[in-house]
Write a protein that holds these residues in place. Sequence first.
Motif, PDB file in Angstrom:
ATOM      1  N   VAL A   1      -7.904 -11.269  -2.353  1.00 34.06           N
ATOM      2  CA  VAL A   1      -7.940 -11.795  -0.979  1.00 34.06           C
ATOM      3  C   VAL A   1      -9.359 -11.574  -0.486  1.00 34.06           C
TER       4      VAL A   1
ATOM      5  N   SER B   1      -4.255 -20.499   1.896  1.00 33.39           N
ATOM      6  CA  SER B   1      -3.541 -20.014   0.711  1.00 33.39           C
ATOM      7  C   SER B   1      -2.987 -21.233  -0.003  1.00 33.39           C
TER       8      SER B   1
ATOM      9  N   GLU C   1      -0.583 -11.849  -5.235  1.00 29.48           N
ATOM     10  CA  GLU C   1      -1.311 -12.447  -4.103  1.00 29.48           C
ATOM     11  C   GLU C   1      -0.575 -12.184  -2.794  1.00 29.48           C
TER      12      GLU C   1
ATOM     13  N   LEU D   1      -1.971 -10.075   0.337  1.00 28.97           N
ATOM     14  CA  LEU D   1      -2.170 -10.735   1.635  1.00 28.97           C
ATOM     15  C   LEU D   1      -1.415  -9.983   2.733  1.00 28.97           C
TER      16      LEU D   1
ATOM     17  N   THR E   1      -6.696 -16.615  -0.257  1.00 27.80           N
ATOM     18  CA  THR E   1      -6.112 -15.905  -1.397  1.00 27.80           C
ATOM     19  C   THR E   1      -6.536 -16.658  -2.650  1.00 27.80           C
TER      20      THR E   1
END
Length: 194
Positions: A136, A86, A173, A177, A107
């Motif tokens: 994702v 990420s 995001e 996630l 992500t």
Amino acid sequence: MLRVVFLISGQGSNLRAFLDSCAEGMIPATVVAVGADSEAPGLDHARHFDIPTFVEPLERGGDRDEWGTRLGDRIDTFTPDLVILSGFLRLVPPSFVRRFAPMLLNTHPAYLPDFPGVHAVRDAFEAGVTETGASVIVVDEGVDTGPILAQRHVPVVDGDTESTLHNRIKIVERELLAHVVRDIANRETAIEES
Ligand code: GRF
């Protein structure tokens, strides 16, 4: 508890949100280590939670496959169930992908397949779209081409700058996630070998 290794390159605000959610019991996962390709400021979030950190740089002109092997060896010492990229800005080599996929997630700050790559927010902003998004995905050997596990649109609003837009995307995001990892931990999402 799902054992997670997180990889970052920068501020790690998504990492911080993930750690906070784990600490609050919102995600049944434990981050067992945080790695980076340089002394990223976001590593401090891991230190705040007494989580081990490691740095594995790819030297200029260095061999990407060898770096990927070193990075993978570091990760494997923490025996993770899942590896999350990420804000990790290095392209990992195919050998690394084969080693960890399909339990290797990324992500991405756009509604894939639109705007892949490291400048996704800038590219969407400059394209003048009225909405972009967050995704994702499972990492595969392409650039942001792997199977999409979750995604949501984010509108571009009047007065947005690249930075305000990115901040709003990051909020989404983080939610996506958390949702995906929760489902994996609860075995509501099965990630298949591709
Ligand atoms: C996120 O938007 C991520 O998807 C992108 O870089 C950003 C990372 O932000 N690749 P942070 O380091 O978590 O603050």
